[in-house]
Design a protein around this motif. Structure first.
Motif, PDB file in Angstrom:
ATOM      1  N   THR A 256       0.827  -1.209   0.000  1.00  0.00           N
ATOM      2  CA  THR A 256       0.000   0.000   0.000  1.00  0.00           C
ATOM      3  C   THR A 256       0.857   1.253   0.000  1.00  0.00           C
ATOM      4  O   THR A 256       0.589   2.208  -0.739  1.00  0.00           O
ATOM      5  N   LEU A 257       1.909   1.273   0.821  1.00  0.00           N
ATOM      6  CA  LEU A 257       2.788   2.442   0.870  1.00  0.00           C
ATOM      7  C   LEU A 257       3.521   2.634  -0.453  1.00  0.00           C
ATOM      8  O   LEU A 257       3.711   3.770  -0.906  1.00  0.00           O
ATOM      9  N   ALA A 258       3.926   1.537  -1.084  1.00  0.00           N
ATOM     10  CA  ALA A 258       4.601   1.644  -2.384  1.00  0.00           C
ATOM     11  C   ALA A 258       3.662   2.244  -3.426  1.00  0.00           C
ATOM     12  O   ALA A 258       4.076   3.068  -4.255  1.00  0.00           O
ATOM     13  N   GLU A 259       2.386   1.860  -3.390  1.00  0.00           N
ATOM     14  CA  GLU A 259       1.411   2.418  -4.331  1.00  0.00           C
ATOM     15  C   GLU A 259       1.202   3.908  -4.079  1.00  0.00           C
ATOM     16  O   GLU A 259       1.122   4.706  -5.016  1.00  0.00           O
ATOM     17  N   ILE A 260       1.118   4.296  -2.802  1.00  0.00           N
ATOM     18  CA  ILE A 260       0.932   5.711  -2.469  1.00  0.00           C
ATOM     19  C   ILE A 260       2.143   6.525  -2.905  1.00  0.00           C
ATOM     20  O   ILE A 260       2.011   7.596  -3.506  1.00  0.00           O
ATOM     21  N   GLU A 261       3.340   6.016  -2.615  1.00  0.00           N
ATOM     22  CA  GLU A 261       4.553   6.741  -2.984  1.00  0.00           C
ATOM     23  C   GLU A 261       4.720   6.824  -4.495  1.00  0.00           C
ATOM     24  O   GLU A 261       5.331   7.758  -5.013  1.00  0.00           O
ATOM     25  N   GLY A 262       4.142   5.846  -5.213  1.00  0.00           N
ATOM     26  CA  GLY A 262       4.185   5.872  -6.668  1.00  0.00           C
ATOM     27  C   GLY A 262       3.165   6.804  -7.286  1.00  0.00           C
ATOM     28  O   GLY A 262       3.130   6.966  -8.507  1.00  0.00           O
ATOM     29  N   HIS A 264      -0.150   6.481  -7.275  1.00  0.00           N
ATOM     30  CA  HIS A 264      -1.390   5.889  -7.780  1.00  0.00           C
ATOM     31  C   HIS A 264      -2.113   5.075  -6.712  1.00  0.00           C
ATOM     32  O   HIS A 264      -2.956   4.240  -7.023  1.00  0.00           O
ATOM     33  N   GLY A 265      -1.790   5.299  -5.452  1.00  0.00           N
ATOM     34  CA  GLY A 265      -2.448   4.572  -4.374  1.00  0.00           C
ATOM     35  C   GLY A 265      -3.511   5.409  -3.695  1.00  0.00           C
ATOM     36  O   GLY A 265      -3.323   6.603  -3.462  1.00  0.00           O
ATOM     37  N   LEU A 266      -4.645   4.782  -3.384  1.00  0.00           N
ATOM     38  CA  LEU A 266      -5.748   5.475  -2.720  1.00  0.00           C
ATOM     39  C   LEU A 266      -5.857   5.100  -1.253  1.00  0.00           C
ATOM     40  O   LEU A 266      -6.755   5.562  -0.565  1.00  0.00           O
ATOM     41  N   GLY A 267      -4.949   4.259  -0.775  1.00  0.00           N
ATOM     42  CA  GLY A 267      -5.031   3.814   0.607  1.00  0.00           C
ATOM     43  C   GLY A 267      -5.742   2.475   0.711  1.00  0.00           C
ATOM     44  O   GLY A 267      -6.279   1.945  -0.262  1.00  0.00           O
ATOM     45  N   ARG A 268      -5.757   1.936   1.935  1.00  0.00           N
ATOM     46  CA  ARG A 268      -6.328   0.603   2.131  1.00  0.00           C
ATOM     47  C   ARG A 268      -6.610   0.387   3.606  1.00  0.00           C
ATOM     48  O   ARG A 268      -5.977   0.996   4.470  1.00  0.00           O
ATOM     49  N   ALA A 269      -7.580  -0.490   3.886  1.00  0.00           N
ATOM     50  CA  ALA A 269      -7.838  -0.941   5.249  1.00  0.00           C
ATOM     51  C   ALA A 269      -7.225  -2.327   5.405  1.00  0.00           C
ATOM     52  O   ALA A 269      -7.506  -3.231   4.613  1.00  0.00           O
ATOM     53  N   VAL A 285      -4.829   3.015   6.110  1.00  0.00           N
ATOM     54  CA  VAL A 285      -3.669   3.692   5.529  1.00  0.00           C
ATOM     55  C   VAL A 285      -4.176   4.697   4.502  1.00  0.00           C
ATOM     56  O   VAL A 285      -4.862   4.322   3.547  1.00  0.00           O
ATOM     57  N   MET A 286      -3.847   5.978   4.697  1.00  0.00           N
ATOM     58  CA  MET A 286      -4.371   7.037   3.838  1.00  0.00           C
ATOM     59  C   MET A 286      -3.232   7.907   3.327  1.00  0.00           C
ATOM     60  O   MET A 286      -2.322   8.250   4.088  1.00  0.00           O
ATOM     61  N   PRO A 287      -3.266   8.281   2.044  1.00  0.00           N
ATOM     62  CA  PRO A 287      -2.218   9.166   1.517  1.00  0.00           C
ATOM     63  C   PRO A 287      -2.363  10.575   2.058  1.00  0.00           C
ATOM     64  O   PRO A 287      -3.471  11.045   2.320  1.00  0.00           O
ATOM     65  N   VAL A 288      -1.228  11.253   2.256  1.00  0.00           N
ATOM     66  CA  VAL A 288      -1.223  12.674   2.611  1.00  0.00           C
ATOM     67  C   VAL A 288      -1.234  13.448   1.306  1.00  0.00           C
ATOM     68  O   VAL A 288      -0.312  13.340   0.501  1.00  0.00           O
ATOM     69  N   ARG A 289      -2.294  14.201   1.071  1.00  0.00           N
ATOM     70  CA  ARG A 289      -2.465  14.910  -0.191  1.00  0.00           C
ATOM     71  C   ARG A 289      -2.476  16.410   0.044  1.00  0.00           C
ATOM     72  O   ARG A 289      -2.419  16.887   1.157  1.00  0.00           O
TER      73      ARG A 289
END
Length: 393
Positions: A256-262, A264-269, A285-289
């Protein structure tokens, strides 16, 4: 470097008019330069001002746009340039662009132009120039990098039309006079972004939510007191890096963190199974936008932990009174309702799994149920303040 009365400040032309091709750069009025520096520091405190400031910086060298971006693809750009930057990064050209790697390896301070790092014949062969910039009428610019706290690097690029030609030396001097102010403003923006995210974590502490802020790679920037209390189960470690006790959950977190850092991740439970005496949790897990905070914040994600059982589970001794369970059966029913597994209960109580299953089966029979999930639902639905059998009403 400041703006002294003797320091030449150049711009694209008087009153912002583009200079004719081949014309000599025109000196910017000192008052205009001072006003631009003031706007740079305003953007440090108000991130929404950065696009306008970048547009002014670009126009001051007869450019078409400017942007700030990080190596992992977070960016903010002048309004007219935003679409180009978005396409450039979303289509993977940032990873293929060798200019930034050469700039970083050169160790040069201040703004650097294309011909400082490439020969003309190299530019003609370089895919980013030949296949992306030149077909769009771009290809000449000036760039610099800034080192920010927490091992952060932010690049600034000011781009020109290809037909306008390379950025002339007087314009580069002008950008270098702005450079220390841009760098200081970026530093301020970085600190303010961190304070905002830490304030969010502290606010969650006040309403009883365990929370932590993560930097790239799962490194912990800040964790509130409630999150720290989740150690060693279900959180094994959260000082330098967030590590979950459950291997499957840890793998999901890393993905999940790899997707967010890339980008294109929306987070996950992520489900955190019960461990020992600790009940089951869900890790959100939520991205900081958020506009310029994407560029300046060291944090990439916020994680929140919520218990699976929202209300307190009935104490074991109360289960004895309510359902005529033996103390052993009540202990097992209580732990099952709290999210524990047969295996963890057996380990905690020091008995075999067969013994736990037998006691669970007996408890289900006395309650009039056949499935473990039904027992969990029933016990979670009874308020913990339910009176004991025989208590005065």
């Amino acid at each position: 470097m400041g703006f002294s009365a003797r320091a030449p400040i150049v711009t694209c032309g008087l009153a912002g008019r583009p200079a004719a091709l081949g014309a000599m750069p025109v000196v910017m009025l000192r008052e205009e330069a001072v006003a631009l520096v003031g706007r740079i520091y305003e953007a440090a405190a108000i991130p929404e001002f950065w696009p306008g400031v970048l547009g002014s910086i670009s126009r001051s060298i007869d450019g078409v746009g400017a942007c700030l971006f990080t190596p992992d693809g977070r960016w903010i750009a002048s309004e007219a340039f935003a679409e180009e930057v978005d396409l450039f990064i979303s289509r993977g050209w940032l990873e293929r662009d060798t200019f930034n790697a050469r700039l970083e390896a050169s160790g040069r301070g201040g703004f650097v132009c294309d011909l400082d790092l490439f020969r003309r014949e190299e530019i003609d062969r370089e895919p980013v120039y030949a296949d992306w910039l030149h077909p769009r009428g771009l290809g000449w610019g000036a760039s610099s990098l800034m080192r920010l706290p927490h091992e952060r690097t932010v690049f600034i690029n000011v781009e020109r039309r290809r037909g306008r030609g390379p950025v002339e030396t007087p314009f580069v001097r002008h950008l270098n006079q702005l450079h220390p102010h841009i760098a200081r403003a970026a530093m301020i923006s970085s600190h303010l972004a961190l304070e905002r995210t830490q304030a969010a974590s502290s606010a969650l502490q006040m309403v009883g939510v365990p929370a932590a802020l993560l930097r790239p790679g799962g490194r912990v920037e800040h964790a509130n007191g409630l999150f720290l209390q989740l150690q060693p189960q279900p959180v094994r470690e959260c000082s330098a890096e967030l590590v979950l006790a459950n291997a499957r959950a840890q793998a999901e977190l890393a993905l999940t963190l790899a997707e967010i850092e890339g980008g294109h991740g929306l987070g996950r439970a992520i489900a955190l199974p019960a461990q020992g005496e600790r009940g089951a949790y869900v890790l959100h897990v939520m991205p900081v936008r958020g506009a310029a905070r994407d560029v300046f914040s060291a944090c990439t994600a916020m994680v929140l932990a919520t218990p699976v059982v929202a209300r307190p589970v009935l104490p074991a001794d109360l289960l004895v009174s309510l359902f005529d369970l033996t103390p052993a059966e009540a202990r097992v029913a209580h732990k099952i309702a709290a999210g524990a597994t047969v295996e963890t209960i057996a380990e905690t109580l020091g008995v075999s799994r067969e013994t736990v299953r037998s006691q669970l089966k007996a408890a289900l029979a006395k309650v009039g149920l056949t499935r473990q999930a039904e027992l969990v639902g029933l016990l979670a639905s009874i308020p913990a303040g339910h009176p004991r059998m025989g208590d005065a009403q």
